[in-house]
Design a protein around this motif. Sequence first.
Motif, short mmCIF file in Angstrom:
data_model
loop_
_atom_site.label_atom_id
_atom_site.label_comp_id
_atom_site.label_asym_id
_atom_site.label_seq_id
_atom_site.Cartn_x
_atom_site.Cartn_y
_atom_site.Cartn_z
N PHE A 107 62.57 -31.77 -4.65
CA PHE A 107 62.92 -32.71 -3.57
C PHE A 107 61.67 -33.29 -2.91
N MET A 108 60.58 -32.53 -2.90
CA MET A 108 59.34 -33.02 -2.30
C MET A 108 58.74 -34.12 -3.17
N ALA A 109 58.80 -33.91 -4.50
CA ALA A 109 58.28 -34.92 -5.42
C ALA A 109 59.12 -36.19 -5.35
N VAL A 279 58.23 -16.23 12.81
CA VAL A 279 59.12 -16.56 11.68
C VAL A 279 59.32 -18.07 11.54
N HIS A 280 59.79 -18.45 10.37
CA HIS A 280 60.11 -19.84 10.06
C HIS A 280 61.55 -20.12 10.54
N PRO A 281 61.84 -21.35 11.02
CA PRO A 281 63.20 -21.62 11.52
C PRO A 281 64.29 -21.67 10.46
N GLU A 282 63.93 -21.51 9.18
CA GLU A 282 64.97 -21.37 8.15
C GLU A 282 65.56 -19.96 8.15
N CYS A 283 64.98 -19.05 8.96
CA CYS A 283 65.54 -17.69 9.03
C CYS A 283 66.85 -17.73 9.82
P1 13P Z 1 58.18 -26.55 5.60
O1 13P Z 1 57.25 -26.91 4.53
O2 13P Z 1 58.76 -27.79 6.25
O3 13P Z 1 57.68 -25.57 6.60
O4 13P Z 1 59.49 -25.90 4.90
C1 13P Z 1 59.39 -24.70 4.26
C2 13P Z 1 60.11 -24.72 2.99
O5 13P Z 1 61.02 -23.98 2.76
C3 13P Z 1 59.68 -25.66 2.01
O6 13P Z 1 60.51 -25.57 0.93
#
Ligand code: 13P
Length: 392
Positions: A107-109, A279-283
Motif C-alpha cells: 500500500f505504501m508503494a 506504544v503505537h496507536p495501532e495497539c
Molecule cells: P506508521 O508508519 O504510520 O507509524 O505505521 C506503522 C505501520 O504499521 C506501517 O505499516
Amino acid sequence: MRDVTSTWTEPQNTPLALLLLGQGTDPASERGVDCPGDLPAPSDPGLVARARAAKEALGSRVFVLGHHYQRDEVIQFADVTGDSFKLAQQAAARPEAEFIVFCGVHFMAESADILTGKDQRVILPDLAAGCSMADMAVLGQVETAWEHFQDLGITDQIVPVTYMNSSADIKGFVGRNSGVVCTSSNAKRALDWSFEQGSKVFFLPDQHLGRNTAVLEMGFDLDDCVLYDPHKPKGGLTDEQLRDARMILWRGHCSVHGRFTLDSVREVRERVPGVNVLVHPECRHEVVRAADYVGSTEYIIKALEAAPAGSSWAVGTELNLVRRLALAHPDKQIMFLDRAVCYCSTMNRIDLPHLVWALEELVAGRVPNVITVDEKTAHEARVALDQMLALP
Ligand code: 13P
Ligand code: SF4
C-alpha cells in the motif's frame, strides 16, 4: 553509563513470528505472488558489496525509501527512512528520481506511485510484501456498507477517512466521497478536519487507530464509536446504532500491534519498576490506555532520542525498529513490550537478496516489480492523499 547491548533481551521465538517469510506464494497477503526472478542466495557473502555496487551504478536515477520496520540489512541502503507519512512526502518530493525502490509494503508503494510523476517508476522488491490490515477492507465490502448508509439516509453526514494502510482503491473510494487519508502521525488532525465537514466519520480499516484517536485524543466516549463488521449483515449493527454513532469503525486491525495485551503492560511494570510504556496507536484500546505514551513510529523514535540517560522503556511496536533503537541508545534501557517475537512478516519479506535482485535488474536495464495504480483510481485516491498533505 549502562551498556544496553548487553542488557537487550531478544524476545522468545514463536512459530508465528516469521510465518509468511520466504519466497513462496502467499495467497492471503494483500498481493501474494512469487518473485519472478532468480534471487541471490541469502548466504552469498557478497550481497552487501553487490547492493552497494548496483546503487552506485544507478546513482541519482534511483532513490531508495525504507520504512522503519524494515530489516537492518535493508535499511542500511535506504536514502531516507521514515514512517508511512514521511515516506509519502519523500516520494512526492523526488521528481528527479527515475526509480523509487520502496522497501516497505504494497500500500505504501501504491501511494508513492500515485504521488510521483508519470515518468517515475515505483518498485517493490518483493511483490508479496502486502499488509494484513489493508487486506481487511476490500472495496466491494466497503461499497456495500456505504449503500447501506445511503439507504439509511446518513451519507450526507458522514466523512470517510482511511488510514494510509489501505489499498489504492479504498483511498479512491474515500477521495470520490470527499474524505481524507490519514496516517498515525496525523490521525487527530484528519479527524478534526473531518468533523468540521460532517458529524460522523466512517473510519477504515484500523478500528484501533480510529477508536484511540477519537476517545483518547478528542474526548469522545467509547459509546460514540460502533464497530462495523463486514462479515455480518448490515455490519452487525442496528439502524439506531448507526444513526447515533459519531465514529463508525471498520473491523480491521494490525496483526502485529494487535498482539500486545494488557498483560504485557502489567508484566513489564511489575518486572521493571519505573518503566515507561510507549506504544503505537495501532495497539488495542486497553493497551494504549494503560501505556504512558502513544504515537507513530516517528514519534517513538523521537521520544526515545529525547529520553534521559538511565531511563527504562518498554516499546510496543515492530521488533526490527525496537531492537535498532535499543542498540542505538546504549545509555537507556529499551526493551520489547512483549516477551515473544513480533515481526511484521510481510515487511520482513523485503530482504537483502530481494533488494540486490531489484537493483541489479535495474542496472541490467530491466524494471522489475513495478507498482502501478490505474489512472481513475490514482486520480480519486490522490484527491484524498492531497487532502491529507494539505491538513493544517
Ligand atoms: P506508521 O508508519 O504510520 O507509524 O505505521 C506503522 C505501520 O504499521 C506501517 O505499516
Ligand atoms: Fe500492516 Fe501491521 Fe505490518 Fe504495518 S505492521 S504493514 S499495519 S501488518
